[in-house]
Design a protein around this motif. Structure first.
Motif, short mmCIF file in Angstrom:
data_model
loop_
_atom_site.label_atom_id
_atom_site.label_comp_id
_atom_site.label_asym_id
_atom_site.label_seq_id
_atom_site.Cartn_x
_atom_site.Cartn_y
_atom_site.Cartn_z
N THR A 96 61.80 -14.57 56.77
CA THR A 96 60.43 -14.74 57.26
C THR A 96 59.88 -13.40 57.74
OG1 THR A 96 60.93 -17.00 57.98
CG2 THR A 96 58.96 -15.97 58.89
N SER A 97 60.72 -12.64 58.43
CA SER A 97 60.32 -11.33 58.91
C SER A 97 59.96 -10.40 57.75
CB SER A 97 61.44 -10.71 59.74
OG SER A 97 61.10 -9.39 60.16
N ASP A 98 60.77 -10.45 56.70
CA ASP A 98 60.49 -9.60 55.55
C ASP A 98 59.24 -10.04 54.79
OD1 ASP A 98 62.81 -8.16 56.16
OD2 ASP A 98 63.24 -7.84 54.03
N LEU A 99 58.98 -11.34 54.78
CA LEU A 99 57.75 -11.82 54.15
C LEU A 99 56.53 -11.33 54.92
CD1 LEU A 99 58.85 -15.43 53.20
CD2 LEU A 99 58.20 -13.62 51.61
N ARG A 100 56.61 -11.34 56.23
CA ARG A 100 55.51 -10.80 57.04
C ARG A 100 55.35 -9.31 56.78
NH1 ARG A 100 57.68 -13.99 62.25
NH2 ARG A 100 56.62 -15.99 61.94
N LEU A 101 56.48 -8.63 56.64
CA LEU A 101 56.45 -7.19 56.37
C LEU A 101 55.75 -6.91 55.04
CD1 LEU A 101 57.63 -4.45 57.51
CD2 LEU A 101 59.50 -4.78 55.89
N THR A 102 56.13 -7.65 54.00
CA THR A 102 55.50 -7.42 52.70
C THR A 102 54.02 -7.78 52.73
OG1 THR A 102 56.19 -9.62 51.92
CG2 THR A 102 57.62 -7.77 51.39
N THR A 103 53.65 -8.78 53.50
CA THR A 103 52.23 -9.13 53.61
C THR A 103 51.43 -7.96 54.18
OG1 THR A 103 52.71 -11.48 53.94
CG2 THR A 103 50.56 -10.70 54.67
N SER A 104 51.96 -7.34 55.23
CA SER A 104 51.26 -6.20 55.84
C SER A 104 51.16 -5.04 54.86
CB SER A 104 51.98 -5.76 57.12
OG SER A 104 53.28 -5.25 56.84
N TYR A 105 52.20 -4.82 54.06
CA TYR A 105 52.16 -3.74 53.08
C TYR A 105 51.16 -4.04 51.97
CZ TYR A 105 56.55 -1.93 55.12
OH TYR A 105 57.50 -1.43 55.96
N LEU A 106 51.14 -5.29 51.50
CA LEU A 106 50.26 -5.65 50.39
C LEU A 106 48.78 -5.52 50.75
CD1 LEU A 106 52.12 -8.76 48.93
CD2 LEU A 106 51.80 -6.55 47.82
N LEU A 107 48.46 -5.69 52.00
CA LEU A 107 47.07 -5.53 52.42
C LEU A 107 46.58 -4.10 52.20
CD1 LEU A 107 47.10 -7.61 55.75
CD2 LEU A 107 46.11 -8.27 53.54
N VAL A 108 47.52 -3.16 52.24
CA VAL A 108 47.18 -1.75 52.05
C VAL A 108 47.52 -1.28 50.63
CG1 VAL A 108 47.50 0.60 52.94
CG2 VAL A 108 47.63 -1.35 54.50
N HIS A 109 48.61 -1.83 50.08
CA HIS A 109 49.09 -1.42 48.75
C HIS A 109 49.23 -2.66 47.86
CE1 HIS A 109 50.13 2.50 50.54
NE2 HIS A 109 50.63 1.81 51.55
N PRO A 110 48.11 -3.25 47.45
CA PRO A 110 48.17 -4.53 46.72
C PRO A 110 48.70 -4.45 45.30
CG PRO A 110 45.92 -3.73 46.82
CD PRO A 110 46.72 -2.81 47.67
N LYS A 111 48.90 -3.24 44.79
CA LYS A 111 49.34 -3.11 43.39
C LYS A 111 50.71 -2.45 43.24
CE LYS A 111 44.62 -3.11 41.60
NZ LYS A 111 43.61 -2.44 40.76
N VAL A 112 51.47 -2.44 44.32
CA VAL A 112 52.81 -1.86 44.25
C VAL A 112 53.80 -2.94 43.85
CG1 VAL A 112 54.67 -0.75 45.54
CG2 VAL A 112 52.30 -0.07 45.92
N TYR A 113 54.38 -2.79 42.68
CA TYR A 113 55.27 -3.81 42.11
C TYR A 113 56.44 -4.13 43.02
CZ TYR A 113 58.97 -5.74 39.19
OH TYR A 113 59.99 -6.52 38.71
N TRP A 114 57.02 -3.12 43.64
CA TRP A 114 58.25 -3.30 44.41
C TRP A 114 58.04 -4.20 45.62
CZ3 TRP A 114 61.26 -1.78 40.89
CH2 TRP A 114 60.91 -0.68 40.09
N ILE A 115 56.83 -4.20 46.17
CA ILE A 115 56.55 -5.08 47.31
C ILE A 115 56.51 -6.52 46.85
CG2 ILE A 115 54.98 -5.56 49.22
CD1 ILE A 115 53.90 -2.72 48.95
#
Length: 333
Positions: A96-115
């Motif tokens: 759950t923590s990692d999902l929240r982490l990826t959500t925060s990253y995607l808001l800034v980097h929505p096209k990064v495949y690795w996220i």
């Protein structure tokens, strides 16, 4: 001290040499701190230091550089080492923590495949068993589709988000009607006709519906006629956008009914008269003209005439789109 310069009446700050040097030193300090953190994390990776402390260090590094796919791989190895020592609810908490982490990253980097990739891994790693994990799975998937829809509202052409949407739809505990997806793609297409991903998703959805329901050919043709009306709006709105033309070619297929082919050729000729320099319009017209010449009912005389028409259209494309001249020469042979 900061002075003021005026350029065309606009005041602009002038940084003093001292301030410029301070800024340079600050940036240099940031670079050195990043390189030190990178060296530390990569050193931990080499020594297989799969501890919670290493996990925290990967978070710090990914905060600075979420495109560092090697660190995502290392992070997963750490979690896979930790999970056997934890109960199910603790594993779920980590994920759950990692999902929240990826959500925060995607808001800034929505096209990064690795996220996106790490997010999928988290979902696929949720354990089955007692505790909150089962409930968490059910509740999460209800909100996951809403998340990706928000991402697509922000950028309706983000193909990473579209791919993830297909993944989510296929993973939902209770499958949504495919007709709902047709409505969704239509809403995205109508808001932006150049949305290639939405058109592509629509081809997959229609094909899935026809296969699942074993739709009779007559019904498929009626549906396609409605789709031709939709895509024709797109072609006339922006004939220089490739998205609609690709969908149109998918609708026509390789063995279309003769009346459909003649109808669409006529419609495209009407558009060609208005847009004589649209390369996609000319390309489609040439392709369908050759397709018409392959019909069994076409006489040899008419076939020769149609080949000549297509040849002339490809010559026209050489002028309109000279960068692909060699390609058009081959196609018009």
């Amino acid at each position: 001290m900061v002075g003021q310069l005026s350029v065309h009446g606009i005041k602009r700050s002038r940084i003093t040499p001292q301030a410029a040097e301070a800024k340079k030193l600050k940036e240099q300090s940031k670079i050195e701190a990043y390189l030190a953190l990178e060296a530390d994390v990569l050193g931990r990776k080499r020594s297989k230091d799969h501890t919670t402390d290493s996990l925290g260090q990967t978070t710090k590094l990914l905060d600075l550089n979420p495109e560092f796919y090697t660190i995502w791989n290392f992070r997963r190895n750490i979690l896979l080492t930790l999970f056997p020592t934890l109960i199910s609810d603790e594993v779920v908490a980590h994920l759950t923590s990692d999902l929240r982490l990826t959500t925060s990253y995607l808001l800034v980097h929505p096209k990064v495949y690795w996220i996106w990739n790490h997010r999928k891994w988290c979902l696929e790693s949720v354990p089955d068993g007692p505790g909150e994990s089962v409930k968490w799975k059910e509740e999460f998937w209800k909100g996951e589709l809403k998340l990706v829809e928000k991402m697509l509202d922000a950028d309706s052409r983000n193909f990473h988000a579209w791919d993830y949407r297909r993944y989510v739809l296929a993973s939902l505990p209770v499958q949504r009607p495919l007709t709902d997806e047709l409505k969704y793609t239509q809403s995205k297409i109508e808001s932006n006709f150049s949305n290639f991903s939405a058109w592509h998703c629509r081809t997959k959805t229609l094909a899935a519906i026809w296969e699942k329901e074993q739709t009779p050919e007559a019904e498929i043709r009626r549906t396609k006629d409605q789709e031709f009306e939709l895509v024709t709006q797109a072609l006339w709105t922006d004939p220089n956008d490739q998205s609609g033309w690709l969908y149109h070619r998918w609708l026509v297929g390789s063995e279309p009914p003769l009346e459909v082919l003649n109808r669409e050729i006529k419609n495209i000729k009407d558009l060609y008269e208005v847009e004589p320099d649209s390369k996609w319009c000319i390309n489609a017209l040439a392709h369908y003209t050759l397709l018409l010449g392959q019909d069994q009912s076409t006489t040899q005389v008419d076939k020769a005439k149609l080949r000549k028409e297509a040849h002339d259209l490809y010559r026209r494309l050489e002028d309109v789109d000279p960068d692909r001249k060699n390609r058009y020469q081959e196609m018009g042979m």
